[in-house]
Design a protein around this motif. Structure first.
Motif, PDB file in Angstrom:
ATOM      1  N   UNK A  95      12.548-100.769  54.707  1.00 40.54           N
ATOM      2  CA  UNK A  95      12.786 -99.794  55.774  1.00 40.54           C
ATOM      3  C   UNK A  95      13.866 -98.794  55.388  1.00 40.54           C
ATOM      4  N   UNK A  96      13.675 -97.540  55.851  1.00 36.51           N
ATOM      5  CA  UNK A  96      14.633 -96.478  55.557  1.00 36.51           C
ATOM      6  C   UNK A  96      15.313 -95.921  56.803  1.00 36.51           C
ATOM      7  N   UNK A  97      14.745 -96.159  57.984  1.00 32.50           N
ATOM      8  CA  UNK A  97      15.404 -95.681  59.192  1.00 32.50           C
ATOM      9  C   UNK A  97      16.807 -96.283  59.240  1.00 32.50           C
ATOM     10  N   UNK A  98      17.817 -95.432  59.366  1.00 31.30           N
ATOM     11  CA  UNK A  98      19.194 -95.898  59.252  1.00 31.30           C
ATOM     12  C   UNK A  98      19.850 -96.083  60.615  1.00 31.30           C
ATOM     13  N   UNK A  99      20.704 -97.078  60.684  1.00 35.18           N
ATOM     14  CA  UNK A  99      21.562 -97.290  61.847  1.00 35.18           C
ATOM     15  C   UNK A  99      22.999 -97.346  61.314  1.00 35.18           C
ATOM     16  N   UNK A 100      23.727 -96.267  61.528  1.00 32.93           N
ATOM     17  CA  UNK A 100      25.082 -96.146  60.981  1.00 32.93           C
ATOM     18  C   UNK A 100      26.092 -96.406  62.094  1.00 32.93           C
ATOM     19  N   UNK A 101      27.024 -97.295  61.832  1.00 38.64           N
ATOM     20  CA  UNK A 101      28.016 -97.624  62.849  1.00 38.64           C
ATOM     21  C   UNK A 101      28.948 -96.440  63.097  1.00 38.64           C
ATOM     22  N   UNK A 102      29.215 -96.172  64.379  1.00 37.10           N
ATOM     23  CA  UNK A 102      30.150 -95.121  64.788  1.00 37.10           C
ATOM     24  C   UNK A 102      30.972 -95.676  65.946  1.00 37.10           C
ATOM     25  N   UNK A 103      32.107 -96.265  65.618  1.00 35.97           N
ATOM     26  CA  UNK A 103      32.902 -96.946  66.620  1.00 35.97           C
ATOM     27  C   UNK A 103      32.171 -98.188  67.095  1.00 35.97           C
ATOM     28  N   UNK A 104      31.970 -98.295  68.406  1.00 35.60           N
ATOM     29  CA  UNK A 104      31.236 -99.444  68.954  1.00 35.60           C
ATOM     30  C   UNK A 104      29.741 -99.165  69.068  1.00 35.60           C
ATOM     31  N   UNK A 105      29.324 -97.959  68.661  1.00 35.44           N
ATOM     32  CA  UNK A 105      27.918 -97.565  68.747  1.00 35.44           C
ATOM     33  C   UNK A 105      27.269 -97.554  67.366  1.00 35.44           C
ATOM     34  N   UNK A 106      25.953 -97.313  67.384  1.00 34.19           N
ATOM     35  CA  UNK A 106      25.198 -97.064  66.154  1.00 34.19           C
ATOM     36  C   UNK A 106      24.429 -95.766  66.325  1.00 34.19           C
ATOM     37  N   UNK A 107      24.291 -95.013  65.240  1.00 34.83           N
ATOM     38  CA  UNK A 107      23.529 -93.778  65.243  1.00 34.83           C
ATOM     39  C   UNK A 107      22.252 -94.003  64.446  1.00 34.83           C
ATOM     40  N   UNK A 108      21.101 -93.832  65.122  1.00 32.00           N
ATOM     41  CA  UNK A 108      19.802 -94.070  64.495  1.00 32.00           C
ATOM     42  C   UNK A 108      19.191 -92.746  64.038  1.00 32.00           C
ATOM     43  N   UNK A 109      18.737 -92.726  62.773  1.00 30.20           N
ATOM     44  CA  UNK A 109      18.112 -91.527  62.220  1.00 30.20           C
ATOM     45  C   UNK A 109      16.942 -91.931  61.332  1.00 30.20           C
ATOM     46  N   UNK A 110      15.774 -91.346  61.595  1.00 33.45           N
ATOM     47  CA  UNK A 110      14.606 -91.647  60.785  1.00 33.45           C
ATOM     48  C   UNK A 110      13.334 -91.621  61.614  1.00 33.45           C
ATOM     49  N   UNK A 111      12.270 -92.161  61.044  1.00 36.10           N
ATOM     50  CA  UNK A 111      10.952 -92.125  61.694  1.00 36.10           C
ATOM     51  C   UNK A 111      10.278 -93.487  61.640  1.00 36.10           C
ATOM     52  N   UNK A 112       9.618 -93.824  62.730  1.00 35.89           N
ATOM     53  CA  UNK A 112       8.712 -94.968  62.792  1.00 35.89           C
ATOM     54  C   UNK A 112       7.306 -94.416  63.015  1.00 35.89           C
ATOM     55  N   UNK A 113       6.317 -95.051  62.409  1.00 36.13           N
ATOM     56  CA  UNK A 113       4.961 -94.533  62.543  1.00 36.13           C
ATOM     57  C   UNK A 113       3.974 -95.667  62.741  1.00 36.13           C
ATOM     58  N   UNK A 114       2.779 -95.301  63.216  1.00 40.40           N
ATOM     59  CA  UNK A 114       1.718 -96.269  63.519  1.00 40.40           C
ATOM     60  C   UNK A 114       2.200 -97.315  64.523  1.00 40.40           C
ATOM     61  N   UNK A 115       2.904 -96.841  65.555  1.00 43.19           N
ATOM     62  CA  UNK A 115       3.482 -97.716  66.570  1.00 43.19           C
ATOM     63  C   UNK A 115       2.581 -97.749  67.802  1.00 43.19           C
ATOM     64  N   UNK A 116       2.117 -98.937  68.172  1.00 42.92           N
ATOM     65  CA  UNK A 116       1.313 -99.079  69.385  1.00 42.92           C
ATOM     66  C   UNK A 116       2.174 -98.822  70.619  1.00 42.92           C
ATOM     67  N   UNK A 117       1.629 -98.101  71.565  1.00 44.88           N
ATOM     68  CA  UNK A 117       2.340 -97.706  72.794  1.00 44.88           C
ATOM     69  C   UNK A 117       3.484 -96.735  72.501  1.00 44.88           C
ATOM     70  N   UNK A 118       3.387 -96.005  71.399  1.00 40.91           N
ATOM     71  CA  UNK A 118       4.477 -95.110  70.990  1.00 40.91           C
ATOM     72  C   UNK A 118       4.855 -94.114  72.081  1.00 40.91           C
TER      73      UNK A 118
END
Length: 382
Positions: free
Chosen positions: A136-159
């Protein structure tokens, strides 16, 4: 194994059966045209206890066994294969959230999903990572007590229809592979999330598509389980959902067979019902034999799951055989109906297109066979 159903199981299965035949089946074609599942139906399913029945009552489930949950999903698929995805995702994602969700917000989402007030999706696949899910390449980078999500998911049912999703993202390095993946419960209305729908040939009400995360901020408390444990969580969840998928496919195969046995007693050729010709009944007899064998395998796998016993190989068997067998049975039923079966008055064409997708999604047949081989080699190691 005990094959008899308890009175409670019989009552629930009967409820699901009547709902599937009376409420779902008449709208099967209409839902394909509308390309969505009505929220009213999902709420009804939740109110009747048909969603996540195996989940603990503290989350709104009934605390039943996995076999019962599979039997309910099977009945829903009998009436509308696409609506049964709601059951499948509630069980797959529900088990992950119930076991690993630590925040009150996560638990509230789960209660709403089981009650049918919200819908849920699982977001694992990416454009460059299908079968090789550890990359997987979608990133979750910690920012304080949060996470920042960047990237793409595909072929997701109920997207496009899901209110919330279990999202798998890389919190570690790519070189960490599976050890660097974490899971998050992400509301789908957060700023930075956009979604698209694919123009699929089947399962159009399920709305398979892509989800894009553009610097989406998610509270750290929405992480499911420990950091770096997401891959383990989803693989364990798939051992369950693969058996459910097998029963999901058997539900639609059963509906096709039931219609065909009735049809051959009504259709006449050469002055008698075509049911009197062995060339007509023998293919159906073979289909019934394979159906019973596959369904028994699925139920055994769910029994192993509920008993806390290993079931990885059996689940993979259910996943590759169930969709293929259902496709073969639907095809035979269509042919038995002759030129009429090829027309739009029957559901065989739609069912065939819908079921075919599960020969690809959630693990291809070759991947399932690799899993079976690996498990058997380990069991017979010399």
């Amino acid at each position: 194994m005990e094959f008899a159903l308890s009175p409670e199981q019989e009552a629930l299965v009967d409820t699901a059966s009547r709902f599937a035949r009376n409420r779902l089946a008449p709208g099967y074609k209409a839902r394909e045209k509308a390309e969505c599942v009505e929220r009213e139906l999902i709420r009804e399913m939740g109110e009747m206890g048909l969603l996540g029945a195996e989940l603990p009552d503290v989350h709104g489930g009934l605390g039943l066994d996995c076999v019962t949950s599979g039997l309910l999903l099977e009945q829903i698929a009998y009436g509308d294969f696409n609506v049964s995805y709601i059951n499948l995702l509630a069980s797959l994602c529900g088990q992950i959230v119930a076991a690993h969700g630590r925040s009150s917000m996560a638990r509230e989402w789960l209660q709403n999903v089981i009650a049918g007030r919200n819908t849920i999706a699982i977001a694992l696949t990416e454009p460059s990572t299908g079968s090789d899910a550890a990359r997987l390449r979608l990133k979750a980078v910690r920012d304080g007590s949060d996470f920042i999500l960047s990237g793409e998911k595909t072929s997701i049912s109920m997207a496009t229809q899901a209110d919330v999703a279990v999202v798998f993202a890389r919190t570690g390095l790519e070189s960490d592979r599976a050890r660097g993946i974490s899971a998050f419960l992400v509301p789908m209305d957060l700023p930075g999330i956009t979604r698209t729908t694919f123009d699929d040939i089947g399962t159009r009400p399920v709305g398979r598509g892509s989800i894009f995360f553009d610097s989406v901020r998610i509270p750290g408390e929405m992480m499911l389980g420990d950091e770096g444990q997401g891959f383990i969580q989803v693989m364990q969840g798939f051992d369950y959902s693969r058996a459910l998928i097998g029963l999901q496919c058997m539900g639609v195969a059963r509906a096709s067979l039931d219609e065909t046995w009735r049809y051959i007693q009504e259709r006449e050729a050469f002055g008698k019902p075509i049911s009197e010709f062995q060339g007509v009944t023998f293919p159906l007899a073979e289909a019934e034999t394979m159906y019973e064998a596959c369904r028994a395998l699925c139920l055994k796998t769910l029994w192993l799951k509920s008993s806390g016993l290993p079931h990885t190989a059996e689940a993979a068997m259910c996943k590759w055989w169930g969709p293929k067998l259902a496709s073969d049975i639907i095809h035979q039923c269509l042919l038995t109906h002759g030129h009429g079966g090829y027309g739009g008055d029957y559901h065989f064409g739609q069912r065939y297109r819908d079921v075919m997708g599960l020969q690809i999604g959630d693990g291809t047949a070759n991947i399932m066979k690799m899993i079976i081989g690996r498990e058997k080699l380990a069991a017979h190691h010399i």
